[in-house]
Design an enzyme around this catalytic site. Sequence first.
Site, PDB file in Angstrom:
ATOM      1  N   GLY A  73       0.822  -1.203   0.000  1.00 43.04           N
ATOM      2  CA  GLY A  73       0.000   0.000   0.000  1.00 43.04           C
ATOM      3  C   GLY A  73       0.858   1.256   0.000  1.00 43.04           C
ATOM      4  O   GLY A  73       2.015   1.236   0.426  1.00 43.04           O
ATOM      5  N   GLY A 122       0.566  -5.189   1.035  1.00 35.49           N
ATOM      6  CA  GLY A 122      -0.736  -5.205   0.393  1.00 35.49           C
ATOM      7  C   GLY A 122      -0.758  -5.957  -0.919  1.00 35.49           C
ATOM      8  O   GLY A 122      -1.799  -6.486  -1.317  1.00 35.49           O
ATOM      9  N   GLU A 145       6.653  -4.944   7.240  1.00 35.47           N
ATOM     10  CA  GLU A 145       5.927  -3.816   7.822  1.00 35.47           C
ATOM     11  C   GLU A 145       6.423  -3.381   9.198  1.00 35.47           C
ATOM     12  O   GLU A 145       6.308  -2.206   9.563  1.00 35.47           O
ATOM     13  CB  GLU A 145       4.430  -4.150   7.917  1.00 35.47           C
ATOM     14  CG  GLU A 145       3.708  -4.201   6.580  1.00 35.47           C
ATOM     15  CD  GLU A 145       3.807  -5.558   5.905  1.00 35.47           C
ATOM     16  OE1 GLU A 145       3.068  -5.795   4.949  1.00 35.47           O
ATOM     17  OE2 GLU A 145       4.647  -6.390   6.328  1.00 35.47           O
TER      18      GLU A 145
END
Length: 387
Positions: A73, A122, A145
């Site tokens: 993302g 994502g 992440e």
Amino acid sequence: MATSLIKEQNDQVVLFEDKKGVRKVILNRPKQLNCLTYEMFCQMLKKLGDYEEDPNTRLVILKGNGRAFCAGGDVKSVLSFMTTGHWSFGASFYRKQLNLDYKIGTYKKPVVSIIDGIVMGGGAGLSLNSTFRIVTENTVFAMPEAAIGLFPDCSASHFLSRLPGFLGEYLGLTGSRLDGAEMVKCGLATHFVLSKDLASMENALDSLAASGSVDLSSISKTIHKFVHGAHLKKDSVYKRLDAINECFSKDTAEEMLSSLEELAAKNEEKWIVRAVKSMTSVSPTSLKIFLRLIREGRMLNLKECLVREFRASCHILRRTVNNDFYEGGRALLVEKGRQPQWMPSKLDLVSDEMVGKYFCEVDNDDDWEPLHLPPRPAAAYFAPSRL
């Protein structure tokens, strides 16, 4: 900056191609490694909904333009919106993203994801929930992440918890990479095809869809005609699964790190050194959130995992416990290359009580309401991996 933003707004960030029997969804931000935006989620949700109800659509192909399938993302844009007054934008962003992951994971028709290049965050949530997951010699998978104060999300607590042994814990807690062959071997991918053969494979799938004879078996047989023998490299982490299980089967992140450090004192293999370095440099809070998510995720279905991930993400965005996400974004995405100052700074300073707050309901607020996913049957199609 303004000129490039205007140009991107004029470009189509997702391309949609209709052919007889097959529909293609193509991520089209190659310069940004196809990082996902809110607009892209909205467009894909609308089209996939249309395709699912269209009797003329027998197969959906998902792929990306450029050297990446999708690097995740667009976190930088989320940070920008939230720090300039749109503080609940992050919740809207993740709500759309997880709805899209859920739709693909429960899709009524077969979805073929062609993962030729980088797939992270994502991007993994999009592709690894699809029926067929094609990888190549160019594929690089990772869930890094925790390095920016988040945790592996987008259904990672579901798909990583289904991997052999405690490989999922290793991948999520260290952000380590897998190549295409390793992805097939552990079950994240279904087929390995050389990149030079992808166009021919797509053409064969187009012909199959046009013929009308589309089912799980016929798609698998068509793809298998292009499968290449993929071999694990000598230093593949998958060949170290016994050692990974020994370290990452522990009950706590502290015990896992200690086990790794003991192993590093006896053995200086690169994967061990990198794992220790990663776990001592990323957000300690993020590691503990993910460990709880993946351990409990083994007993949950996709929908339940997504709901819990969304709740934990909202607490991160709202700074319920700490500022790690904004600190990680500032240091690594804005200023680039700086070492974030995590709070707390060490694993043993992150208490169970602190972690528990990420799993509590968010304060009653319309902008931060829980993730509500519509009832949908389990995916009608599922394909096991083939090496």
